[in-house]
Structure formats: structure tokens, C-alpha cells
Design a protein around this motif. Structure first.
Motif, mmCIF file in Angstrom:
data_model
loop_
_atom_site.group_PDB
_atom_site.id
_atom_site.type_symbol
_atom_site.label_atom_id
_atom_site.label_comp_id
_atom_site.label_asym_id
_atom_site.label_seq_id
_atom_site.Cartn_x
_atom_site.Cartn_y
_atom_site.Cartn_z
ATOM 1 N N LEU A 191 0.860 -1.178 0.000
ATOM 2 C CA LEU A 191 0.000 0.000 0.000
ATOM 3 C C LEU A 191 0.899 1.232 0.000
ATOM 4 N N LEU A 192 0.680 2.118 -0.963
ATOM 5 C CA LEU A 192 1.497 3.321 -1.074
ATOM 6 C C LEU A 192 0.665 4.553 -0.723
ATOM 7 N N VAL A 193 1.263 5.470 0.034
ATOM 8 C CA VAL A 193 0.644 6.756 0.355
ATOM 9 C C VAL A 193 1.504 7.842 -0.288
ATOM 10 N N VAL A 194 0.965 8.530 -1.278
ATOM 11 C CA VAL A 194 1.679 9.593 -1.969
ATOM 12 C C VAL A 194 1.023 10.917 -1.592
ATOM 13 N N SER A 195 1.835 11.847 -1.086
ATOM 14 C CA SER A 195 1.303 13.103 -0.566
ATOM 15 C C SER A 195 2.041 14.291 -1.153
ATOM 16 N N GLY A 196 1.276 15.353 -1.384
ATOM 17 C CA GLY A 196 1.871 16.614 -1.824
ATOM 18 C C GLY A 196 1.820 17.668 -0.743
ATOM 19 N N ALA A 197 1.701 17.244 0.507
ATOM 20 C CA ALA A 197 1.615 18.191 1.621
ATOM 21 C C ALA A 197 2.967 18.849 1.859
ATOM 22 N N THR A 210 -11.824 11.459 3.239
ATOM 23 C CA THR A 210 -12.645 10.388 2.675
ATOM 24 C C THR A 210 -12.009 9.881 1.396
ATOM 25 N N LEU A 211 -12.358 8.645 1.030
ATOM 26 C CA LEU A 211 -11.837 8.069 -0.195
ATOM 27 C C LEU A 211 -12.613 8.621 -1.383
ATOM 28 N N GLY A 212 -11.862 9.134 -2.366
ATOM 29 C CA GLY A 212 -12.503 9.669 -3.566
ATOM 30 C C GLY A 212 -12.603 8.616 -4.641
ATOM 31 N N TYR A 236 -2.317 4.006 -3.300
ATOM 32 C CA TYR A 236 -2.139 2.977 -4.324
ATOM 33 C C TYR A 236 -2.178 1.613 -3.662
ATOM 34 N N GLY A 237 -2.949 0.709 -4.253
ATOM 35 C CA GLY A 237 -2.929 -0.677 -3.836
ATOM 36 C C GLY A 237 -2.217 -1.505 -4.898
ATOM 37 N N VAL A 238 -1.164 -2.200 -4.489
ATOM 38 C CA VAL A 238 -0.340 -2.936 -5.445
ATOM 39 C C VAL A 238 -0.311 -4.414 -5.047
ATOM 40 N N GLY A 239 -0.427 -5.278 -6.052
ATOM 41 C CA GLY A 239 -0.287 -6.718 -5.794
ATOM 42 C C GLY A 239 -1.435 -7.318 -5.024
ATOM 43 N N ASP A 242 -6.856 -4.222 -2.443
ATOM 44 C CA ASP A 242 -8.034 -3.720 -3.138
ATOM 45 C C ASP A 242 -8.540 -2.404 -2.578
ATOM 46 N N GLU A 243 -9.631 -1.932 -3.186
ATOM 47 C CA GLU A 243 -10.220 -0.644 -2.814
ATOM 48 C C GLU A 243 -10.691 -0.636 -1.361
ATOM 49 N N ALA A 244 -11.178 -1.752 -0.874
ATOM 50 C CA ALA A 244 -11.647 -1.831 0.516
ATOM 51 C C ALA A 244 -10.496 -1.582 1.496
ATOM 52 N N ALA A 245 -9.335 -2.107 1.182
ATOM 53 C CA ALA A 245 -8.181 -1.905 2.055
ATOM 54 C C ALA A 245 -7.750 -0.445 2.052
ATOM 55 N N LEU A 246 -7.871 0.197 0.872
ATOM 56 C CA LEU A 246 -7.518 1.612 0.782
ATOM 57 C C LEU A 246 -8.529 2.460 1.542
ATOM 58 N N ALA A 247 -9.807 2.095 1.470
ATOM 59 C CA ALA A 247 -10.841 2.831 2.194
ATOM 60 C C ALA A 247 -10.605 2.747 3.702
ATOM 61 N N ASP A 248 -10.154 1.600 4.173
ATOM 62 C CA ASP A 248 -9.863 1.435 5.600
ATOM 63 C C ASP A 248 -8.635 2.250 6.001
#
Length: 274
Positions: A191-197, A210-212, A236-239, A242-248
Motif C-alpha cells: 500500500l502506497l501513500v503519496v502526498s503533496g503536503a 474520505t476516499l474519492g 495505491y494498492g499494489v499486488g 483492493d479498494e476496501a483496504a484503501l478505504a480502511d
């Protein structure tokens, strides 16, 4: 008891000897350095040899004078070398040659005085003032400037958004204006977290995030935007993640602390400011 016997040839005394060392250093080292630069253009390495020979000659003369005055010849030898350090002022401002000559001569004199019995105490105090205090100031200002420069440049990196909880962090990567944090998932994938903060951006509570929209970029990668922050955050979810894991994961997002941010950002910077 016997009274001390004056040794012939040592009647010059401490301060006259120290002043002599200072005069020789102050008046000769700068011209030697100047002519060594001139020689460099015409004779190459001969310029360096020239100034080295002059310094060696002054050191030998100083050692001889201090030794004849009843002092330690070794202190006399290093007096011109330490005094010459003040010519570094010319790197700051070339017009300071007169001040460089004066301070170099004074420092050489106090070092020579510190090597002779009758002037030892005053020489030590003079050396501390002329060498120790400026050295502390220079080192201190250098450290402050270096720290300030690194801090300013580190702040240009994107400030990472992390995941709290049982996420297994693999790495944190920083770039100018963006960051990426990777987490190895328990089952499989990443799971990747990419931020522009940026560092100065407001801290956003995970409760308002919230997940967009999500896009399947390939059979093994899904990309989802995060809404609610004034700067971009993308998951990003890789390998197989899924979307559910990203939402969590959205509910676990939080910014890296400032202390951790600087500690990590400075690993991406060279040591010297530029």
C-alpha cells in the motif's frame, strides 16, 4: 641558596621577543602569500613552495628567538603558523588585509609569549582571546548557518502522510513537493501513500478525509484519491491490495511530526549548504 644566573645571549626578554615574532609574522606572511599567488600563474607549484619556504623560515627564526629568550622553541615555531590563520579574513573581504596583518601579528606574538616563562600567563590569555574566542564564534556561526540552510531546504520536501496502527512501514521517500510511504500488507501486496503536503500546510484530521474516486490502473494496481485535504493525497494498492483496504487506510492517515520530518528530509540533503 644560589641566585639565578642570567644566561648570555638571553637578555632580549620575553615581550621584546614576542613583539619581534609578531612583527615578522604580520609583515612578511601576507606579502609571501600574495607573491605565491602571482608565482602560481607563471611558475605553477613554485608559488606553493615559495610560501611554504617563507613560513618555514619565519617559524625557524621565531623558534630561535624564543629559545634564546629562555622559552620553548616549539612554541616559537608554531606561533607564525597559528598567526597566519587570521589571513583567512581575506576570503571574507579582500579589503581586510590591514586587519589581517595586525591580528596575525598579535596572535603570533601572544603564542610566542605563552612559550616564555615571564610572559606565559599574559600570552595564554592573549592567545585565548585572539584565537579561542574567534574560533568559537566562527564554529558557532557555521553550525547555525548550516542548520538554517538545511532546515530551509528540507522544508521544500513534501511532508509525508503516514498510516497509524498495525501497518508495516517499508520505506519513506521524499522529493521536492511530494513524498511516498510504502507499507507491506499482512496478506500480500503493498500500500502506497503519496502526498503533496508541505510543511506549512494545515494538519488535516483523518476524520475529515474520505476516499474519492478509484481507478484500476492495471490488473495488480488500483489508485484512489483522498478528498478533504487542501493538498493531494493518493493511495495505491499494489499486488492484490483492493479498494476496501484503501478505504480502511484513509481513517489512519496522519502527517509525519515536524521532528521526524526534518530527521528524514535531511537524509536526502548533502552535508554542506548550497
Amino acid at each position: 641558596m644560589t641566585s639565578p644566573v642570567e644566561v648570555p645571549g638571553r637578555a632580549l626578554g620575553g615581550w621584546p621577543t614576542a613583539i619581534g615574532v609578531g612583527l615578522v609574522t604580520g609583515l612578511l606572511v601576507l606579502p609571501a602569500g600574495y607573491y605565491s599567488i602571482v608565482l602560481t600563474w607563471t611558475a605553477g607549484g613554485a608559488g606553493v613552495l615559495f610560501v611554504a619556504a617563507v613560513l618555514a623560515g619565519i617559524s625557524a627564526l621565531s623558534a630561535h628567538l624564543v629559545g634564546r629568550a629562555g622559552g620553548r622553541a616549539s612554541m616559537g615555531a608554531i606561533a607564525p603558523l597559528l598567526g597566519s590563520a587570521w589571513f583567512l579574513l581575506l576570503l571574507v573581504d579582500g579589503s581586510l588585509w590591514h586587519l589581517s596583518m595586525l591580528l596575525s601579528g598579535l596572535l603570533a606574538a601572544t603564542v610566542a609569549a605563552a612559550g616564555m616563562p615571564r610572559t606565559r600567563r599574559a600570552g595564554r590569555w592573549g592567545t585565548a582571546l585572539l584565537a579561542g574566542v574567534p574560533a568559537i564564534v566562527v564554529v558557532g556561526s557555521t553550525v547555525v548557518d548550516l542548520s538554517s540552510s538545511l532546515t530551509e531546504r528540507a522544508a521544500e520536501f513534501g511532508r509525508p502522510y503516514l498510516l497509524s496502527g498495525d501497518y508495516d512501514e517499508s520505506y519513506v521517500a521524499m522529493g521536492y513537493g511530494t513524498s511516498e510511504v510504502a507499507y507491506a500488507m499482512p496478506d500480500d501486496g503493498e500500500l502506497l501513500v503519496v502526498s503533496g503536503a508541505a510543511l506549512g500546510d494545515p494538519v488535516v484530521d483523518a476524520a475529515v478525509l474520505t476516499l474519492g474516486g478509484c481507478v484500476d490502473e492495471s490488473d495488480v494496481q488500483v489508485r484512489c484519491s483522498v478528498e478533504g485535504a487542501p493538498f493531494p493525497i493518493t493511495l495505491y494498492g499494489v499486488g492484490g491490495v483492493d479498494e476496501a483496504a484503501l478505504a480502511d487506510a484513509v481513517g489512519h492517515l496522519h502527517p509525519m511530526s515536524k521532528w521526524s520530518f526534518y530527521s528524514n528530509a535531511k537524509r536526502y540533503l548533502e552535508v554542506f549548504p548550497g
